[in-house]
Design a protein around this motif. Sequence first.
Motif, mmCIF file in Angstrom:
data_model
loop_
_atom_site.group_PDB
_atom_site.id
_atom_site.type_symbol
_atom_site.label_atom_id
_atom_site.label_comp_id
_atom_site.label_asym_id
_atom_site.label_seq_id
_atom_site.Cartn_x
_atom_site.Cartn_y
_atom_site.Cartn_z
ATOM 1 N N ASP A 93 15.696 -30.223 51.971
ATOM 2 C CA ASP A 93 16.268 -30.518 50.659
ATOM 3 C C ASP A 93 15.620 -29.598 49.625
ATOM 4 N N TYR A 94 16.300 -28.520 49.289
ATOM 5 C CA TYR A 94 15.736 -27.492 48.412
ATOM 6 C C TYR A 94 16.202 -27.619 46.968
ATOM 7 N N ARG A 95 16.818 -28.739 46.602
ATOM 8 C CA ARG A 95 17.367 -28.866 45.243
ATOM 9 C C ARG A 95 16.299 -28.676 44.174
ATOM 10 N N LEU A 96 15.291 -29.515 44.169
ATOM 11 C CA LEU A 96 14.271 -29.441 43.124
ATOM 12 C C LEU A 96 13.443 -28.161 43.252
ATOM 13 N N SER A 97 13.169 -27.730 44.466
ATOM 14 C CA SER A 97 12.370 -26.515 44.665
ATOM 15 C C SER A 97 13.048 -25.307 44.044
ATOM 16 N N TRP A 98 14.365 -25.181 44.260
ATOM 17 C CA TRP A 98 15.082 -24.021 43.719
ATOM 18 C C TRP A 98 15.103 -24.064 42.205
ATOM 19 N N HIS A 99 15.401 -25.219 41.627
ATOM 20 C CA HIS A 99 15.459 -25.326 40.167
ATOM 21 C C HIS A 99 14.079 -25.127 39.546
ATOM 22 N N LEU A 100 13.056 -25.634 40.194
ATOM 23 C CA LEU A 100 11.698 -25.431 39.703
ATOM 24 C C LEU A 100 11.319 -23.955 39.748
ATOM 25 N N TRP A 101 11.721 -23.252 40.805
ATOM 26 C CA TRP A 101 11.453 -21.818 40.896
ATOM 27 C C TRP A 101 12.148 -21.058 39.772
ATOM 28 N N GLU A 102 13.374 -21.436 39.445
ATOM 29 C CA GLU A 102 14.083 -20.759 38.358
ATOM 30 C C GLU A 102 13.385 -20.991 37.017
ATOM 31 N N VAL A 103 12.869 -22.187 36.796
ATOM 32 C CA VAL A 103 12.115 -22.463 35.567
ATOM 33 C C VAL A 103 10.832 -21.634 35.541
ATOM 34 N N LEU A 104 10.135 -21.577 36.660
ATOM 35 C CA LEU A 104 8.898 -20.802 36.721
ATOM 36 C C LEU A 104 9.169 -19.314 36.508
ATOM 37 N N ARG A 105 10.269 -18.821 37.075
ATOM 38 C CA ARG A 105 10.644 -17.418 36.853
ATOM 39 C C ARG A 105 10.897 -17.149 35.379
ATOM 40 N N ALA A 106 11.542 -18.091 34.693
ATOM 41 C CA ALA A 106 11.799 -17.936 33.263
ATOM 42 C C ALA A 106 10.496 -17.928 32.461
ATOM 43 N N ASN B 111 7.848 -16.435 33.477
ATOM 44 C CA ASN B 111 7.180 -15.202 33.928
ATOM 45 C C ASN B 111 6.194 -15.414 35.068
ATOM 46 N N TYR B 112 6.423 -16.416 35.891
ATOM 47 C CA TYR B 112 5.669 -16.532 37.136
ATOM 48 C C TYR B 112 6.466 -15.770 38.185
ATOM 49 N N SER B 113 5.885 -14.718 38.700
ATOM 50 C CA SER B 113 6.658 -13.862 39.598
ATOM 51 C C SER B 113 5.926 -13.545 40.893
ATOM 52 N N HIS B 114 4.906 -14.301 41.233
ATOM 53 C CA HIS B 114 4.108 -13.954 42.402
ATOM 54 C C HIS B 114 4.535 -14.689 43.675
ATOM 55 N N LEU B 115 5.809 -15.042 43.763
ATOM 56 C CA LEU B 115 6.361 -15.561 45.014
ATOM 57 C C LEU B 115 6.924 -14.383 45.791
ATOM 58 N N PHE B 116 6.554 -14.265 47.059
ATOM 59 C CA PHE B 116 7.006 -13.141 47.867
ATOM 60 C C PHE B 116 8.527 -13.149 47.984
ATOM 61 N N LEU C 297 2.424 -20.271 45.086
ATOM 62 C CA LEU C 297 3.697 -20.914 44.776
ATOM 63 C C LEU C 297 4.389 -21.478 46.015
ATOM 64 N N ASP C 298 4.017 -21.011 47.194
ATOM 65 C CA ASP C 298 4.621 -21.545 48.412
ATOM 66 C C ASP C 298 4.334 -23.031 48.562
ATOM 67 N N GLN C 299 3.126 -23.449 48.233
ATOM 68 C CA GLN C 299 2.778 -24.867 48.309
ATOM 69 C C GLN C 299 3.537 -25.671 47.264
ATOM 70 N N LEU C 300 3.634 -25.129 46.056
ATOM 71 C CA LEU C 300 4.319 -25.807 44.967
ATOM 72 C C LEU C 300 5.802 -25.998 45.262
ATOM 73 N N LEU C 301 6.437 -24.997 45.838
ATOM 74 C CA LEU C 301 7.880 -25.033 46.064
ATOM 75 C C LEU C 301 8.274 -25.583 47.429
ATOM 76 N N ASP C 302 7.316 -26.072 48.175
ATOM 77 C CA ASP C 302 7.617 -26.695 49.464
ATOM 78 C C ASP C 302 8.389 -27.987 49.199
ATOM 79 N N PRO C 303 9.578 -28.143 49.788
ATOM 80 C CA PRO C 303 10.372 -29.362 49.532
ATOM 81 C C PRO C 303 9.645 -30.653 49.892
ATOM 82 N N ARG C 304 8.713 -30.602 50.824
ATOM 83 C CA ARG C 304 8.004 -31.808 51.240
ATOM 84 C C ARG C 304 7.000 -32.288 50.205
#
Length: 122
Positions: free
Chosen positions: A67-80, A82-87, A52-59
Motif C-alpha cells: 500500500d504505497y498511497r501515503l508513502s507516495w504522497h509523503l515523498w511528493e511533499v518532501l520533494r516540494a 527540497n528533500y532530494s536524497h532518495l535514490f 528516506l527509505d525507512q521513512l517511505l516504507d509502507p510498513r
Amino acid sequence: NTAECEKYACCPLPPYLEDSGCVIEEDDNAGRPLRDVCFHLLKLYSDRHYDLDQLLDPRSVTSDPLDYRLSWHLWEVLRALNYSHLFKQGQGVLNASYAAQLESEGLWEWAVFVLLHEPDTQ
C-alpha cells in the motif's frame, strides 16, 4: 544503547502494531526495526540527511507492504520541501508501485498522473 531490561519506554511502533506490546518488529530486508512514520519525520527534522527509505516504507504506516498511497504522497511533499536524497531506484519503486496499485483499482487515469512524476524520462 541500554539493555533491554533498562528501557523505560516502548519503541515508537507503527499504529497497527501499537497494541502488540513492547515488541520490536524486525524488517526482513535490512534488519532494521520498524518504526512509526512520525518517528521518522522527527528524525528527518533533526537530521536533514536521514534515510528516506525507512521513512517511505509502507510498513511504517500500514500492515499492507504493498500500500504505497501515503508513502507516495509523503515523498511528493518532501520533494516540494527540497528533500532530494532518495535514490532513483527508490523513486522508481514508489512511482511504479503506486501506479500499479491505482491501476489495479481501475483508476488508470490517476496511474498515468503518478507515472508523469517519474524524473527519469527513459
